[in-house]
Design an enzyme around this catalytic site. Sequence first.
Site, PDB file in Angstrom:
ATOM      1  N   CYS A 116      79.539  44.064  48.642  1.00 47.09           N
ATOM      2  CA  CYS A 116      77.963  43.371  47.444  1.00 47.09           C
ATOM      3  C   CYS A 116      77.388  42.444  48.538  1.00 47.09           C
ATOM      4  CB  CYS A 116      78.553  42.769  46.164  1.00 47.09           C
ATOM      5  SG  CYS A 116      76.668  42.157  45.083  1.00 47.09           S
ATOM      6  N   CYS A 140      76.464  39.121  46.186  1.00 49.72           N
ATOM      7  CA  CYS A 140      77.049  38.738  45.553  1.00 49.72           C
ATOM      8  C   CYS A 140      77.706  37.659  46.326  1.00 49.72           C
ATOM      9  CB  CYS A 140      78.439  39.793  44.994  1.00 49.72           C
ATOM     10  SG  CYS A 140      77.578  41.256  44.016  1.00 49.72           S
ATOM     11  N   ASP A 141      78.321  38.176  47.193  1.00 52.34           N
ATOM     12  CA  ASP A 141      79.869  37.356  48.981  1.00 52.34           C
ATOM     13  C   ASP A 141      78.507  36.918  49.667  1.00 52.34           C
ATOM     14  OD1 ASP A 141      81.611  38.455  46.989  1.00 52.34           O
ATOM     15  OD2 ASP A 141      81.691  39.880  47.571  1.00 52.34           O
TER      16      ASP A 141
END
Length: 305
Positions: free
Chosen positions: A133, A136-137
């Site tokens: 992701c 997300c990261d």
Amino acid sequence: MRDLIIVGAGPSGLTAALYALRSGNKVTLIEQGAPGGQLLKTEKIDNYPGFANGILGMELATNMFQQISSYSNLELETQTVISIKKETDKVVVATGNGNAIEGHSLVLAMGGNPRLLDIPGEVEYTGKGVSYCAICDGFFFKDKITTVIGGGDTAFEDALYLAKISKEVHLIHRRDTFRASKILTEQLKNHNNIQLHLNYTPKAILGDTKVEKIEIESTSGESNKTIETNGVFVAIGQKMNTDFLNNQIPLNKDGRIIVNHKMATEIQGIFACGDIIAKSLYQVSTAVGDGAVAGQEAVYYIENK
Ligand code: NAP
């Protein structure tokens, strides 16, 4: 007994819930993570009608969830579904906490999980440089080098997103043509900090305590390469989340649920929508469209029982 149980709170499940709630039905929505599904992994959506300047995935997810959360006939269960059982006049859905939720009808909208590369280093470095992701990261790789695997829309969106954060992005794809849309392909090719490695497939992810390199293998007879990288973002599609169906509902060869134009599966009273179904176009707009049909058809089914 609930009227309708919905598994999955992505855009299709949230829309199915909206239609059933507005018809006065008692709805239980079961989701193992946060409501929003793939929207939460998308930075900005540029092709959702009504938003000429695009809308952030997180914002659209929040809006969709807010729209249903004020209904008193909604129950939200943060649980994993482990099995379903169709009985003569009801469906029983078992969840990880040992509950068995009964409903007149069921909508399956659980989408999928990221497909794994299945190469050495992938599992070992997950959370230590390997991610599924970018939204997300990605921030952990500010001014670092990142590598994206895949040639579809997700991989291209991830590469474009990471190009704004990382100093250098490598995109590895096993062919020299793409599944990604023309518009994303053009954007990506015009980016000066994205380097394409076409006709290559990942062979191993290497490092010490964190990812340091990725080895890639030529699919066209060229020599193999090793790329220095801090992060590897895998975007090679999804494996559908259908294990708990235990072969009770027919799937197509890609593991997606077969439905008719009413989003009905072969099992009476069980409907499906979103990424989990076999269809020709996987977009937020189509997820919302088939979620509306599934929710409304479930309402008709309940009313006619
Ligand atoms: P996808 O379209 O299935 O693409 C997966 C990519 O990964 C393909 O390029 C495939 O290569 C590659 N791949 C698969 N297995 C691999 C392996 N073992 N090793 C190396 N490469 C591998 O998946 P997606 O990009 O997640 O998209 C899923 C659906 O959602 C699509 O219908 C897409 O259009 C839609 N979507 C739309 C948007 C948007 O409209 N903004 C955004 C995201 C996703 P091959 O091409 O060689 O098979």
